[in-house]
Design an enzyme around this catalytic site. Sequence first.
Site, PDB file in Angstrom:
ATOM      1  N   LYS A   1      71.297  72.165  24.373  1.00  0.00           N
ATOM      2  CA  LYS A   1      70.999  72.599  25.753  1.00  0.00           C
ATOM      3  C   LYS A   1      70.453  74.030  25.753  1.00  0.00           C
ATOM      4  CE  LYS A   1      74.494  69.506  27.648  1.00  0.00           C
ATOM      5  NZ  LYS A   1      75.943  69.338  27.836  1.00  0.00           N
TER       6      LYS A   1
ATOM      7  N   GLY B   1      79.803  63.562  33.065  1.00  0.00           N
ATOM      8  CA  GLY B   1      80.321  62.390  33.779  1.00  0.00           C
ATOM      9  C   GLY B   1      79.199  61.515  34.297  1.00  0.00           C
TER      10      GLY B   1
HETATM   11  P1  NDP Z   1      77.388  55.725  26.292  1.00  0.00           P
HETATM   12  O1  NDP Z   1      77.801  55.721  24.865  1.00  0.00           O
HETATM   13  O2  NDP Z   1      78.433  55.555  27.341  1.00  0.00           O
HETATM   14  O3  NDP Z   1      76.289  54.592  26.539  1.00  0.00           O
HETATM   15  C1  NDP Z   1      75.255  54.334  25.643  1.00  0.00           C
HETATM   16  C2  NDP Z   1      74.562  53.042  26.018  1.00  0.00           C
HETATM   17  O4  NDP Z   1      73.493  52.850  25.125  1.00  0.00           O
HETATM   18  C3  NDP Z   1      75.463  51.799  25.930  1.00  0.00           C
HETATM   19  O5  NDP Z   1      75.233  50.946  27.026  1.00  0.00           O
HETATM   20  C4  NDP Z   1      74.995  51.132  24.637  1.00  0.00           C
HETATM   21  O6  NDP Z   1      75.080  49.706  24.640  1.00  0.00           O
HETATM   22  C5  NDP Z   1      73.520  51.504  24.655  1.00  0.00           C
HETATM   23  N1  NDP Z   1      72.932  51.382  23.336  1.00  0.00           N
HETATM   24  C6  NDP Z   1      73.394  51.878  22.161  1.00  0.00           C
HETATM   25  N2  NDP Z   1      72.589  51.527  21.150  1.00  0.00           N
HETATM   26  C7  NDP Z   1      71.589  50.792  21.695  1.00  0.00           C
HETATM   27  C8  NDP Z   1      70.454  50.123  21.183  1.00  0.00           C
HETATM   28  N3  NDP Z   1      70.189  50.144  19.892  1.00  0.00           N
HETATM   29  N4  NDP Z   1      69.645  49.441  22.039  1.00  0.00           N
HETATM   30  C9  NDP Z   1      69.922  49.412  23.355  1.00  0.00           C
HETATM   31  N5  NDP Z   1      70.984  50.029  23.930  1.00  0.00           N
HETATM   32  C10 NDP Z   1      71.811  50.696  23.094  1.00  0.00           C
HETATM   33  O7  NDP Z   1      76.581  57.084  26.512  1.00  0.00           O
HETATM   34  P2  NDP Z   1      76.434  57.942  27.842  1.00  0.00           P
HETATM   35  O8  NDP Z   1      76.031  57.074  28.952  1.00  0.00           O
HETATM   36  O9  NDP Z   1      77.624  58.831  28.001  1.00  0.00           O
HETATM   37  O10 NDP Z   1      75.251  58.943  27.417  1.00  0.00           O
HETATM   38  C11 NDP Z   1      73.924  58.484  27.346  1.00  0.00           C
HETATM   39  C12 NDP Z   1      72.995  59.700  27.168  1.00  0.00           C
HETATM   40  O11 NDP Z   1      73.166  60.587  28.270  1.00  0.00           O
HETATM   41  C13 NDP Z   1      73.276  60.546  25.919  1.00  0.00           C
HETATM   42  O12 NDP Z   1      72.070  61.037  25.418  1.00  0.00           O
HETATM   43  C14 NDP Z   1      74.126  61.696  26.455  1.00  0.00           C
HETATM   44  O13 NDP Z   1      74.001  62.868  25.678  1.00  0.00           O
HETATM   45  C15 NDP Z   1      73.495  61.888  27.818  1.00  0.00           C
HETATM   46  N6  NDP Z   1      74.348  62.537  28.792  1.00  0.00           N
HETATM   47  C16 NDP Z   1      75.613  62.075  28.987  1.00  0.00           C
HETATM   48  C17 NDP Z   1      76.423  62.682  29.912  1.00  0.00           C
HETATM   49  C18 NDP Z   1      77.827  62.237  30.139  1.00  0.00           C
HETATM   50  O14 NDP Z   1      78.552  62.955  30.848  1.00  0.00           O
HETATM   51  N7  NDP Z   1      78.267  61.103  29.601  1.00  0.00           N
HETATM   52  C19 NDP Z   1      75.942  63.819  30.705  1.00  0.00           C
HETATM   53  C20 NDP Z   1      74.576  64.208  30.433  1.00  0.00           C
HETATM   54  C21 NDP Z   1      73.829  63.580  29.499  1.00  0.00           C
HETATM   55  P3  NDP Z   1      76.485  48.940  24.695  1.00  0.00           P
HETATM   56  O15 NDP Z   1      77.009  49.223  26.079  1.00  0.00           O
HETATM   57  O16 NDP Z   1      76.134  47.524  24.496  1.00  0.00           O
HETATM   58  O17 NDP Z   1      77.338  49.538  23.628  1.00  0.00           O
HETATM   59  N1  HSE Z   2      79.086  65.736  26.400  1.00  0.00           N
HETATM   60  C1  HSE Z   2      78.405  66.509  27.355  1.00  0.00           C
HETATM   61  C2  HSE Z   2      79.344  67.554  27.909  1.00  0.00           C
HETATM   62  C3  HSE Z   2      77.875  65.645  28.464  1.00  0.00           C
HETATM   63  O1  HSE Z   2      80.556  67.431  27.716  1.00  0.00           O
HETATM   64  O2  HSE Z   2      78.878  68.504  28.520  1.00  0.00           O
HETATM   65  C4  HSE Z   2      76.993  66.389  29.437  1.00  0.00           C
HETATM   66  O3  HSE Z   2      75.804  66.785  28.833  1.00  0.00           O
END
Ligand code: NDP
Ligand code: HSE
Length: 445
Positions: free
Chosen positions: A219, A321
């Site tokens: 970031k 989140g």
């Molecule tokens: P999760 O691990 O909760 O979700 C990831 C998703 O990607 C799952 O649905 C998974 O599938 C899918 N996936 C994994 N591998 C593949 C593949 N090969 N093909 C298709 N789909 C795939 O992650 P988050 O939602 O927490 O985070 C997603 C992104 O957002 C990351 O880059 C993270 O850094 C970013 N982010 C997250 C935040 C947070 O607070 N969580 C905040 C800001 C950014 P399956 O469900 O089948 O396992």
């Molecule tokens: N894992 C990250 C955090 C998600 O805790 O800030 C938001 O980018």
Amino acid sequence: MTTTAQRTYNPGKGVGEPVGIAILGHGTVGREVVRLMHEYSEDFTQRIGGPLELKGVAVSDKEKHRGTLAEDLLTDDAMSLIERDDVDLVVEVIGGIDYPRKLVLAALKAGKSVITANKALVAAHAAELSEAADAANVDLYFEAAVAAAIPVVGPLRRSLAGDQIESVSGIVNGTTNFILDAMDSTGANYDDMLAEATALGYAEADPTADVEGYDAASKAAILASLAFHTRVTADDVYCEGITNITSQDIEAAKKAGYTIKLLAICEKLTDAEGKKSISARVHPTLIPREHPLASVSKSFNAIFVEAEAAGRLMFYGNGAGGNPTASAVLGDIVGAARNKVHGGRAPGDSTYANLPIADFGEVPTRYHIDMEVIDRTGVLAEIASRFSAEGISLRTVRQEEAGENARLIVVTHTALESDLARTVSQLQESEIVKSVNSVIRLEGE
Ligand code: NDP
Ligand code: HSE
């Protein structure tokens, strides 16, 4: 050099035309994006000028999602979904670097605009992704990649494009703030809090990225690139996480009137000859308990921007989140979809300044050093003279009993990282110092 003026105009599909969306990932963030897109579809149509149509959602394991998504939307073949002719926008919320890089590049090359929340990907490959977006004349948006719900990428890219930014710093990782805040306010245990942050969907799929500071470093790279019009990657950011912070450090900080936060600090430095460079760093930092960042609790984030004309700005809000992150992703979807309907493109990367990255040893900071020393007359004076020999002046020295030894807590005035590192390693080798328990940087006074 690429400038906005050199790009060709994208005429758009026309008002009333649908915008086809592919969502890659249906986890913490993807699920909320799909839910809110569906719930507020009428509003989005009005705001965009045409309806958003969800064409498919790619996941890794379809079985996990049966019953929560219509069967005809669900796929485990993300690449085929991207390649569909009726997909105009691709939303990448999978995470990781190599696989999403392939997907995002394929989408951009196929003329689809891309929205990603993936800071690791953007911080590692911004140049390549941005060139691909330029070549295809499509948008690449990543507001959610920094500080989730807090709009900071857009303000840096657009609202502050007329100003000279001097520094961008603050708390940009929700998981580590959640852990440190609980350790400070309730004496909670590090492992329990990390488990809770993971259960709440704040942590990365591999939480090492959070606690070792890599997520915050990505970031910081993105913020520094935008603020200083210079390409900064995660590798350019000095990075220390919170895994070495103990409850003893937190208690010592409290006693001295500080709290410990993981800060990302990006600043423009000017040397004696007036030459400018950039320092971007992430490390645990002591800040006075009355500092505005000290009251940023739980998984909240806060970012200060200092700009020549605007002065000091503070951005504060939910930093992690599913729901807060979905807000930022949806804002980007609306922006990119508007461009698909009405034509045009958002401003791309601006890296014309191309400032050098400062050597970390040349960065000035203050330090709080906690060490155990042998308890005999003259030790304090000897320690002070070791700092003085390296040109480091001491602001305070506190001594506490520690069994047979004495515990010394030293706070320095501003010194260079290289001078401090040399002093600490000499102290560690000296026979009067039993152990250096911690060296934590100090900001905000
Ligand atoms: P999760 O691990 O909760 O979700 C990831 C998703 O990607 C799952 O649905 C998974 O599938 C899918 N996936 C994994 N591998 C593949 C593949 N090969 N093909 C298709 N789909 C795939 O992650 P988050 O939602 O927490 O985070 C997603 C992104 O957002 C990351 O880059 C993270 O850094 C970013 N982010 C997250 C935040 C947070 O607070 N969580 C905040 C800001 C950014 P399956 O469900 O089948 O396992
Ligand atoms: N894992 C990250 C955090 C998600 O805790 O800030 C938001 O980018």
